[in-house]
Write a protein that holds these residues in place. Structure first.
Motif, PDB file in Angstrom:
ATOM      1  N   GLY A 144      15.702  -5.004  -2.603  1.00  0.00           N
ATOM      2  CA  GLY A 144      15.453  -3.779  -3.346  1.00  0.00           C
ATOM      3  C   GLY A 144      14.728  -4.150  -4.624  1.00  0.00           C
ATOM      4  O   GLY A 144      14.697  -5.314  -5.013  1.00  0.00           O
ATOM      5  N   TYR A 211       7.574  -1.620  -1.966  1.00  0.00           N
ATOM      6  CA  TYR A 211       8.471  -0.499  -2.248  1.00  0.00           C
ATOM      7  C   TYR A 211       9.053   0.064  -0.958  1.00  0.00           C
ATOM      8  O   TYR A 211      10.269   0.226  -0.819  1.00  0.00           O
ATOM      9  CB  TYR A 211       7.709   0.578  -3.016  1.00  0.00           C
ATOM     10  CG  TYR A 211       8.538   1.811  -3.334  1.00  0.00           C
ATOM     11  CD1 TYR A 211       9.553   1.767  -4.285  1.00  0.00           C
ATOM     12  CD2 TYR A 211       8.311   3.014  -2.669  1.00  0.00           C
ATOM     13  CE1 TYR A 211      10.316   2.883  -4.578  1.00  0.00           C
ATOM     14  CE2 TYR A 211       9.067   4.136  -2.954  1.00  0.00           C
ATOM     15  CZ  TYR A 211      10.068   4.066  -3.904  1.00  0.00           C
ATOM     16  OH  TYR A 211      10.822   5.181  -4.184  1.00  0.00           O
ATOM     17  N   TYR A 212       8.193   0.344   0.015  1.00  0.00           N
ATOM     18  CA  TYR A 212       8.670   0.903   1.275  1.00  0.00           C
ATOM     19  C   TYR A 212       9.539  -0.081   2.042  1.00  0.00           C
ATOM     20  O   TYR A 212      10.508   0.310   2.711  1.00  0.00           O
ATOM     21  CB  TYR A 212       7.488   1.340   2.143  1.00  0.00           C
ATOM     22  CG  TYR A 212       6.834   2.630   1.688  1.00  0.00           C
ATOM     23  CD1 TYR A 212       7.567   3.628   1.056  1.00  0.00           C
ATOM     24  CD2 TYR A 212       5.475   2.857   1.898  1.00  0.00           C
ATOM     25  CE1 TYR A 212       6.979   4.806   0.635  1.00  0.00           C
ATOM     26  CE2 TYR A 212       4.873   4.039   1.481  1.00  0.00           C
ATOM     27  CZ  TYR A 212       5.629   5.008   0.841  1.00  0.00           C
ATOM     28  OH  TYR A 212       5.035   6.181   0.434  1.00  0.00           O
ATOM     29  N   SER A 214      11.519  -2.333   0.692  1.00  0.00           N
ATOM     30  CA  SER A 214      12.827  -2.320   0.039  1.00  0.00           C
ATOM     31  C   SER A 214      13.669  -1.151   0.535  1.00  0.00           C
ATOM     32  O   SER A 214      14.870  -1.301   0.798  1.00  0.00           O
ATOM     33  CB  SER A 214      12.652  -2.241  -1.480  1.00  0.00           C
ATOM     34  OG  SER A 214      12.013  -3.397  -1.966  1.00  0.00           O
ATOM     35  N   LEU A 215      13.052   0.024   0.679  1.00  0.00           N
ATOM     36  CA  LEU A 215      13.763   1.190   1.207  1.00  0.00           C
ATOM     37  C   LEU A 215      14.178   0.942   2.657  1.00  0.00           C
ATOM     38  O   LEU A 215      15.285   1.319   3.072  1.00  0.00           O
ATOM     39  CB  LEU A 215      12.877   2.432   1.117  1.00  0.00           C
ATOM     40  CG  LEU A 215      12.453   2.881  -0.290  1.00  0.00           C
ATOM     41  CD1 LEU A 215      11.572   4.122  -0.198  1.00  0.00           C
ATOM     42  CD2 LEU A 215      13.663   3.152  -1.171  1.00  0.00           C
ATOM     43  N   ASN A 218      17.163  -1.381   2.804  1.00  0.00           N
ATOM     44  CA  ASN A 218      18.354  -0.653   2.387  1.00  0.00           C
ATOM     45  C   ASN A 218      18.924   0.184   3.536  1.00  0.00           C
ATOM     46  O   ASN A 218      20.143   0.348   3.666  1.00  0.00           O
ATOM     47  CB  ASN A 218      18.024   0.250   1.199  1.00  0.00           C
ATOM     48  CG  ASN A 218      19.253   0.918   0.622  1.00  0.00           C
ATOM     49  OD1 ASN A 218      20.237   0.286   0.258  1.00  0.00           O
ATOM     50  ND2 ASN A 218      19.206   2.245   0.554  1.00  0.00           N
ATOM     51  N   LYS A 219      18.027   0.677   4.411  1.00  0.00           N
ATOM     52  CA  LYS A 219      18.448   1.530   5.527  1.00  0.00           C
ATOM     53  C   LYS A 219      18.805   0.740   6.776  1.00  0.00           C
ATOM     54  O   LYS A 219      19.764   1.072   7.480  1.00  0.00           O
ATOM     55  CB  LYS A 219      17.334   2.536   5.836  1.00  0.00           C
ATOM     56  CG  LYS A 219      17.715   3.574   6.879  1.00  0.00           C
ATOM     57  CD  LYS A 219      16.610   4.613   7.031  1.00  0.00           C
ATOM     58  CE  LYS A 219      17.006   5.694   8.042  1.00  0.00           C
ATOM     59  NZ  LYS A 219      15.939   6.733   8.183  1.00  0.00           N
TER      60      LYS A 219
END
Length: 297
Positions: A144, A211-212, A214-215, A218-219
């Motif tokens: 992240g 950025y994407y 990291s998302l 996280n998912k």
């Protein structure tokens, strides 16, 4: 030690560093760097590829180092990432090369730092049933993005939009923030003179993909399933240690270990000063963990 190039899936030449020859290695350790970085020597210390090679050579472990496209001596636009999965596939191409040229029965480990840690996580999820990696060592992985590196949400939306039209435009001052976080002044001075680092502002496409990703981690990070040794400095202000802890806790594999040292650089193998012994301790811990995994099998 030697260097050579192989082609990735996009037909781009990527640079590979190979450690000293070992007749019968007990394991192969694949080194993966972070954003803007490389494995060319800045000076000889614990973070250099030559130091790593000497350390693991003495323990019969063969080293490889991958320089992503657009980094180090690899071809491609400097520090430009159009699709994060292209980095994952760079790693895939190196591992396929190793499997062709070395006995596939030799246990392989991946040690990945920062953005490279995110590459390793996605690699495991994408290719875990195709390539046999015995274990992963993640150093301050990008699970992240730290809040102090994020622009305002409106700015993020604007930058994401612009990245579709001006993908290689360098606009974000992330490099300067990373520089301020480093406590090794000798390294910073020599890094500024080193032509293999990317010294410019972060490009829009690269910021978007990190950025994407990291998302995404996280998912979907809970889908990672392999022996894991995660090391992250508690005071790291580049990648968030608490997001690494969250990722670690989501990993279902029972063969996992975490170490959270204090007062370190974001690059954990980089000493703060000449008398800093923490990088040596980290390498010893990594060696012992690799040996423990070899003993399990």
């Amino acid at each position: 030690m030697r260097e050579f190039k192989i082609k990735n899936l996009n037909n781009t030449q990527i640079n590979i560093l190979e450690g000293s020859n070992i007749e019968k290695p007990t394991a192969i350790l694949i080194n993966v760097h972070g954003i803007t970085s490389h494995f060319q020597e800045v000076y000889y210390m614990e973070d250099s590829f030559r130091y790593r090679n000497n350390f693991f050579y003495n323990n019969d472990i063969k080293l490889f180092g991958l320089e992503f496209h657009g980094h180090g001596k690899s071809d491609g636009v400097r520090c430009s990432i159009n699709d994060f999965d292209d980095l994952v596939d760079d790693l895939y191409c190196l591992i396929k090369y190793i499997n062709v040229n070395y006995d596939e029965k030799i246990p392989k480990f991946i040690i990945a730092e920062s953005m490279g840690g995110a590459v390793a996580i996605k690699y495991n999820i994408k290719y875990q049933f195709e390539t046999n990696i015995r274990g992963y060592i993640l150093l301050a992985p990008m699970c992240g993005i730290d809040e102090n590196l994020k622009p305002h949400p409106f700015t993020i939306s604007l930058l994401m939009f612009l990245s579709n039209y001006f993908p290689e435009l360098p606009v974000l001052s992330t490099n300067s923030k990373m520089k301020k976080s480093c406590k090794n002044k000798k390294f910073l001075e020599l890094k500024d003179k080193n032509k293999f680092y990317y010294h410019g502002k972060l490009r829009l496409n690269t910021a978007r993909e990190c950025y994407y990703t990291s998302l995404w981690i996280n998912k979907y990070g809970h889908l990672f399933n392999a022996p894991l040794f995660l090391i992250h400095g508690k005071d790291d202000d580049i990648t968030n240690p608490y997001l690494s802890i969250k990722f670690f806790n989501s990993v279902p594999n029972k063969s996992k270990k975490i170490f959270l040292p204090k007062n370190t650089n974001h690059a954990l193998a980089l000493p703060i000063g000449d008398n800093d012994v923490k990088p040596k301790i980290i390498w010893i811990k990594i060696l012992l963990w690799i040996k423990s995994q070899l003993d399990i099998q």
